[in-house]
Write a protein that holds these residues in place. Structure first.
Motif, PDB file in Angstrom:
ATOM      1  N   PHE A  51      -4.743 -19.030 -86.452  1.00 15.40           N
ATOM      2  CA  PHE A  51      -5.563 -20.238 -86.598  1.00 15.40           C
ATOM      3  C   PHE A  51      -6.698 -20.218 -85.587  1.00 15.40           C
ATOM      4  N   ASP A  52      -7.688 -21.062 -85.812  1.00 14.28           N
ATOM      5  CA  ASP A  52      -8.768 -21.243 -84.847  1.00 14.28           C
ATOM      6  C   ASP A  52      -8.555 -22.569 -84.140  1.00 14.28           C
ATOM      7  N   LEU A  53      -8.624 -22.563 -82.827  1.00 13.77           N
ATOM      8  CA  LEU A  53      -8.594 -23.808 -82.059  1.00 13.77           C
ATOM      9  C   LEU A  53     -10.039 -24.252 -81.939  1.00 13.77           C
ATOM     10  N   VAL A  54     -10.400 -25.342 -82.633  1.00 18.25           N
ATOM     11  CA  VAL A  54     -11.802 -25.750 -82.678  1.00 18.25           C
ATOM     12  C   VAL A  54     -12.157 -26.791 -81.634  1.00 18.25           C
ATOM     13  N   ASP A  55     -11.181 -27.549 -81.165  1.00 18.69           N
ATOM     14  CA  ASP A  55     -11.465 -28.514 -80.107  1.00 18.69           C
ATOM     15  C   ASP A  55     -10.158 -29.041 -79.544  1.00 18.69           C
ATOM     16  N   CYS A  56     -10.295 -29.774 -78.459  1.00 21.61           N
ATOM     17  CA  CYS A  56      -9.154 -30.356 -77.776  1.00 21.61           C
ATOM     18  C   CYS A  56      -9.639 -31.640 -77.112  1.00 21.61           C
ATOM     19  N   SER A  57      -8.832 -32.680 -77.181  1.00 18.85           N
ATOM     20  CA  SER A  57      -9.208 -33.922 -76.500  1.00 18.85           C
ATOM     21  C   SER A  57      -8.009 -34.445 -75.717  1.00 18.85           C
ATOM     22  N   TYR A  58      -8.307 -35.138 -74.653  1.00 18.73           N
ATOM     23  CA  TYR A  58      -7.286 -35.781 -73.825  1.00 18.73           C
ATOM     24  C   TYR A  58      -7.832 -37.170 -73.531  1.00 18.73           C
ATOM     25  N   LYS A  73      -8.500 -23.180 -90.265  1.00 22.12           N
ATOM     26  CA  LYS A  73      -8.448 -21.836 -90.834  1.00 22.12           C
ATOM     27  C   LYS A  73      -9.111 -21.906 -92.201  1.00 22.12           C
ATOM     28  N   LYS A  74      -9.504 -20.757 -92.703  1.00 23.16           N
ATOM     29  CA  LYS A  74     -10.090 -20.716 -94.047  1.00 23.16           C
ATOM     30  C   LYS A  74      -9.041 -21.228 -95.024  1.00 23.16           C
ATOM     31  N   GLY A  75      -9.422 -22.134 -95.874  1.00 26.60           N
ATOM     32  CA  GLY A  75      -8.490 -22.714 -96.833  1.00 26.60           C
ATOM     33  C   GLY A  75      -7.913 -24.044 -96.385  1.00 26.60           C
ATOM     34  N   GLY A 110     -10.368 -32.315 -90.005  1.00 30.24           N
ATOM     35  CA  GLY A 110     -10.820 -33.161 -91.109  1.00 30.24           C
ATOM     36  C   GLY A 110     -11.836 -32.450 -91.987  1.00 30.24           C
ATOM     37  N   LEU A 111     -11.936 -32.916 -93.208  1.00 22.92           N
ATOM     38  CA  LEU A 111     -12.845 -32.293 -94.171  1.00 22.92           C
ATOM     39  C   LEU A 111     -14.309 -32.457 -93.805  1.00 22.92           C
ATOM     40  N   ARG A 123     -16.485 -18.990 -91.435  1.00 24.29           N
ATOM     41  CA  ARG A 123     -15.188 -19.404 -91.990  1.00 24.29           C
ATOM     42  C   ARG A 123     -15.382 -20.005 -93.376  1.00 24.29           C
ATOM     43  N   TYR A 124     -16.467 -20.730 -93.563  1.00 25.05           N
ATOM     44  CA  TYR A 124     -16.708 -21.412 -94.833  1.00 25.05           C
ATOM     45  C   TYR A 124     -17.797 -20.752 -95.669  1.00 25.05           C
ATOM     46  N   SER A 125     -18.067 -19.479 -95.425  1.00 31.00           N
ATOM     47  CA  SER A 125     -19.058 -18.776 -96.247  1.00 31.00           C
ATOM     48  C   SER A 125     -18.567 -18.764 -97.696  1.00 31.00           C
ATOM     49  N   GLY A 126     -19.515 -18.935 -98.600  1.00 32.79           N
ATOM     50  CA  GLY A 126     -19.177 -19.011-100.015  1.00 32.79           C
ATOM     51  C   GLY A 126     -18.930 -20.434-100.492  1.00 32.79           C
ATOM     52  N   GLU A 127     -18.868 -21.379 -99.570  1.00 31.23           N
ATOM     53  CA  GLU A 127     -18.677 -22.785 -99.934  1.00 31.23           C
ATOM     54  C   GLU A 127     -19.989 -23.544 -99.767  1.00 31.23           C
ATOM     55  N   LYS A 128     -20.111 -24.650-100.488  1.00 27.79           N
ATOM     56  CA  LYS A 128     -21.304 -25.479-100.377  1.00 27.79           C
ATOM     57  C   LYS A 128     -21.246 -26.338 -99.120  1.00 27.79           C
TER      58      LYS A 128
END
Length: 181
Positions: A51-58, A73-75, A110-111, A123-128
């Protein structure tokens, strides 16, 4: 999955999505010291799980101090993915003397999380994507196109007519995955 005072308990929901608001990485306020330490401790564990860790908050919430890891992750991410990461990262967080949250959460970003980095665009290549620019380009600040990918500090998009557009990431005010209903 959430942790309260070092005890893990399960809260299953239909899906694992949190509202995630952020600004472009180069304009984002730095993470708190605790969040940055947690990010650095968790990142190799999360990457090892695929997986990719994209952010972290405290942050302080009404229920106490909450440490949240945002994975992707992709998907997309599901509840089982959140569970897997939570179980793997929890012992690492417990072993840290300086990180002691009241609650520990793992969530999808989130989406509608803005795409910010080269890795996000790839990661989202091929998507709009729905893209908003800081300055108009040929009279337009907004467009929808397919993400071709990114390299360095530039992202490339392909329009329905086949025309390609390459932009510096700093020219993009916001880019989010296009959701069709």
């Amino acid at each position: 999955y959430k942790r309260q005072h070092k005890r893990v308990f399960i809260e299953r929901t239909a899906f694992c999505v949190s509202v995630f608001c952020c600004k472009r990485r180069n304009k984002l306020a730095k993470r708190s010291k605790v969040a940055q330490e947690a990010f650095e401790l968790a990142e190799p564990v999360v990457a090892g799980l695929g997986f990719d860790l994209v952010d972290c908050s405290y942050v302080k919430e009404a229920r106490g101090m909450v440490l949240t890891l945002y994975i992707d992750k992709k998907g997309g991410i599901g509840i089982d993915d959140c569970e897997t990461v939570s179980r793997a990262v929890d012992p690492v967080i417990d072993a840290s003397a300086s990180i002691d949250p009241d609650f520990f959460e793992v969530s999808s970003p989130g989406l509608t999380r803005p795409l910010e980095t080269e890795k996000d665009y790839n990661r989202y290549s091929g998507e709009k994507a729905d893209v908003t620019l800081y300055k108009p380009l040929e009279g337009k600040k907004n467009f929808t196109a397919v993400i071709k990918g990114a390299e360095g500090d530039k992202a490339t998009f392909v329009f329905d007519n086949g025309e390609e557009l390459t932009l510096a990431l700093e020219e993009i005010a916001k880019a989010v995955r296009h959701i069709e209903f």
